[in-house]
Design a protein around this motif. Structure first.
Motif, PDB file in Angstrom:
ATOM      1  N   SER A  40       0.813  -1.221   0.000  1.00 21.04           N
ATOM      2  CA  SER A  40       0.000   0.000   0.000  1.00 21.04           C
ATOM      3  C   SER A  40       0.845   1.269   0.000  1.00 21.04           C
ATOM      4  CB  SER A  40      -0.943  -0.003   1.206  1.00 21.04           C
ATOM      5  OG  SER A  40      -1.961  -0.971   1.042  1.00 21.04           O
ATOM      6  N   LEU A  82      -5.929   4.893   4.663  1.00 18.07           N
ATOM      7  CA  LEU A  82      -6.503   4.387   3.412  1.00 18.07           C
ATOM      8  C   LEU A  82      -6.802   2.892   3.506  1.00 18.07           C
ATOM      9  CD1 LEU A  82      -4.277   6.206   0.743  1.00 18.07           C
ATOM     10  CD2 LEU A  82      -6.445   6.956   1.746  1.00 18.07           C
ATOM     11  N   ASP A  85      -9.809   2.551   5.734  1.00 15.94           N
ATOM     12  CA  ASP A  85     -10.989   3.145   5.094  1.00 15.94           C
ATOM     13  C   ASP A  85     -11.595   2.197   4.064  1.00 15.94           C
ATOM     14  OD1 ASP A  85     -12.709   5.470   4.870  1.00 15.94           O
ATOM     15  OD2 ASP A  85     -11.826   5.806   2.901  1.00 15.94           O
ATOM     16  N   ASP A  86     -10.751   1.403   3.419  1.00 17.75           N
ATOM     17  CA  ASP A  86     -11.211   0.495   2.365  1.00 17.75           C
ATOM     18  C   ASP A  86     -11.798  -0.809   2.899  1.00 17.75           C
ATOM     19  OD1 ASP A  86     -10.413   2.234   0.346  1.00 17.75           O
ATOM     20  OD2 ASP A  86      -8.431   1.325   0.130  1.00 17.75           O
ATOM     21  N   ASP A  91     -15.691   1.385   4.149  1.00 14.47           N
ATOM     22  CA  ASP A  91     -16.274   1.690   2.835  1.00 14.47           C
ATOM     23  C   ASP A  91     -16.354   0.488   1.912  1.00 14.47           C
ATOM     24  OD1 ASP A  91     -16.661   4.256   3.603  1.00 14.47           O
ATOM     25  OD2 ASP A  91     -15.046   5.129   2.410  1.00 14.47           O
ATOM     26  N   ASP A  92     -15.692  -0.608   2.273  1.00 15.08           N
ATOM     27  CA  ASP A  92     -15.729  -1.848   1.490  1.00 15.08           C
ATOM     28  C   ASP A  92     -15.379  -1.600   0.026  1.00 15.08           C
ATOM     29  OD1 ASP A  92     -15.993  -4.539   1.012  1.00 15.08           O
ATOM     30  OD2 ASP A  92     -18.181  -4.502   0.848  1.00 15.08           O
ATOM     31  N   ASP A  93     -14.240  -0.945  -0.203  1.00 17.00           N
ATOM     32  CA  ASP A  93     -13.803  -0.649  -1.565  1.00 17.00           C
ATOM     33  C   ASP A  93     -12.863  -1.728  -2.082  1.00 17.00           C
ATOM     34  OD1 ASP A  93     -15.118   1.722  -2.318  1.00 17.00           O
ATOM     35  OD2 ASP A  93     -13.814   2.911  -1.032  1.00 17.00           O
ATOM     36  N   ARG A  96      -8.025   0.833  -5.179  1.00 17.60           N
ATOM     37  CA  ARG A  96      -7.362   2.015  -4.632  1.00 17.60           C
ATOM     38  C   ARG A  96      -6.124   2.274  -5.474  1.00 17.60           C
ATOM     39  NH1 ARG A  96      -8.289   6.237  -1.195  1.00 17.60           N
ATOM     40  NH2 ARG A  96      -9.385   4.835   0.251  1.00 17.60           N
ATOM     41  N   THR A 101      -7.507  -3.263  -3.474  1.00 12.85           N
ATOM     42  CA  THR A 101      -7.229  -2.757  -2.135  1.00 12.85           C
ATOM     43  C   THR A 101      -6.503  -3.820  -1.302  1.00 12.85           C
ATOM     44  OG1 THR A 101      -9.507  -3.365  -1.598  1.00 12.85           O
ATOM     45  CG2 THR A 101      -9.066  -1.056  -2.032  1.00 12.85           C
ATOM     46  N   LYS A 104      -8.216  -6.999  -0.278  1.00 10.02           N
ATOM     47  CA  LYS A 104      -8.528  -7.890  -1.394  1.00 10.02           C
ATOM     48  C   LYS A 104      -7.336  -8.785  -1.744  1.00 10.02           C
ATOM     49  CE  LYS A 104     -12.781  -6.750  -2.440  1.00 10.02           C
ATOM     50  NZ  LYS A 104     -13.876  -7.748  -2.352  1.00 10.02           N
ATOM     51  N   LYS A 235      -9.917   4.479  -8.486  1.00 13.17           N
ATOM     52  CA  LYS A 235     -10.760   3.890  -7.447  1.00 13.17           C
ATOM     53  C   LYS A 235     -12.206   4.017  -7.882  1.00 13.17           C
ATOM     54  CE  LYS A 235     -10.647   8.157  -4.672  1.00 13.17           C
ATOM     55  NZ  LYS A 235     -10.306   8.729  -3.352  1.00 13.17           N
ATOM     56  N   SER A 239     -19.577   6.039  -5.713  1.00 12.57           N
ATOM     57  CA  SER A 239     -19.800   5.308  -4.465  1.00 12.57           C
ATOM     58  C   SER A 239     -20.376   6.202  -3.374  1.00 12.57           C
ATOM     59  CB  SER A 239     -18.492   4.677  -3.983  1.00 12.57           C
ATOM     60  OG  SER A 239     -17.464   5.645  -3.896  1.00 12.57           O
TER      61      SER A 239
END
Length: 294
Positions: A40, A82, A85-86, A91-93, A96, A101, A104, A235, A239
């Motif tokens: 990251s 970050l 947050d993901d 936020d389940d993103d 990124r 992310t 994942k 990203k 959303s």
């Protein structure tokens, strides 16, 4: 005219090299954790916060190298925010900076640990910088802690989540943006100035600059989420609306949000007039905050 692209490229390269030198090697035990941390950190971010830190140090007459370790601490802390947050609980993103992310790739548990480790590393680095900063050293750690905690980024995130699906509340919106985003941008310029022993006059001017810049940056993010595409932004887009988030676009519309961001960028740049040093990079970064495409 100031060459911001060249400046950002040069500064980002220096910051990346310093991060690579100080980050735990990917192969050091626990290797998978260090791999997740580095994944990251080196995902291709703008390095805005450390760049602001170095630029503020130089604008107040200091040597940027004295602010490098604090700048790295800011980036480590930002990256932790970050990753968390993901997470699915936030936020389940899934995307990124154009890449999957952290959770994942490494799983939710290791992503949490990677974020925790980066947060802790940020304070280790800021503490080491404080040891070399003399009497003002403790202020560096206090600035970072205040920007990161329940009265800063974490508080802003909590309010952001609580506001999802709620009513249109301008006061709450400003609180979210001031704390979730602007707090760390404000801290970035203040820490850069403190690291080189800047005068109170310069610190006050940079505080006004950073506060307005942080708001402008987040409002621009709100607009990009509503108007960009995933390939360009790196990203998910749309959303904010899908989750019913409280944003400037949701409250005022895209046109008004853009106008407000531009006005704040001008306000930010105007605050630099009180600083006698070279503020061209900071002024250019204020414009970049609202003109960027990602």
């Amino acid at each position: 005219m100031f060459d911001l692209d060249g400046y950002l490229a040069e500064r980002s390269a220096r910051i990346d090299a310093a991060l690579d030198l100080r980050m735990p090697p990917a192969g050091a035990r626990p290797a998978r954790l260090h791999e997740a941390m580095r994944y990251s950190v080196f995902a291709g971010g703008k390095r805005l916060r450390p760049v602001l830190c170095l630029a503020a140090a130089e604008a107040t007459g200091g040597n940027a190298e004295r602010a490098m370790l604090p700048a790295l601490a800011l980036e480590a802390l930002h990256t932790y925010t970050l990753i968390h947050d993901d997470l699915p609980a936030m936020d389940d993103d899934a995307l990124r900076r154009g890449r999957p992310t952290n959770h994942k790739v490494f799983g939710e548990a290791l992503a949490i640990l990677a974020g925790d480790a980066l947060l802790t590393l940020a304070f280790e680095w800021m503490g080491r910088a404080a040891l070399d900063a003399g009497p003002a050293g403790a202020r560096l750690v206090v600035e970072l802690a205040a920007a990161a905690g329940s009265q800063g980024v974490i508080g802003g995130q909590a309010e952001d989540m609580a506001a999802e699906g709620g009513g249109k509340d301008p006061d709450r919106l400003r609180y979210i943006h001031e704390h979730k985003t602007a707090a760390l941008i404000l801290a970035s310029v203040r820490i850069g100035a403190l690291a080189v022993g800047a005068a109170q006059r310069d610190l006050d001017a940079l505080s006004a600059y950073g506060r307005a810049l942080g708001l402008a940056f987040q409002i621009a993010d709100d607009v990009l989420n509503a108007t960009s595409d995933p390939e360009q932004l790196g990203k998910a887009v749309g959303s904010d609306q899908a989750r019913g988030k409280l944003t400037y676009v949701a409250l005022y519309g895209i046109g008004e949000a853009r106008a407000r961001a531009a006005a704040l960028a001008e306000e930010s740049a105007a605050a630099l007039a009180a600083i006698p040093g070279d503020t061209a990079p900071l002024a250019a970064l204020a414009r970049f905050a609202v003109e960027r495409s990602r």
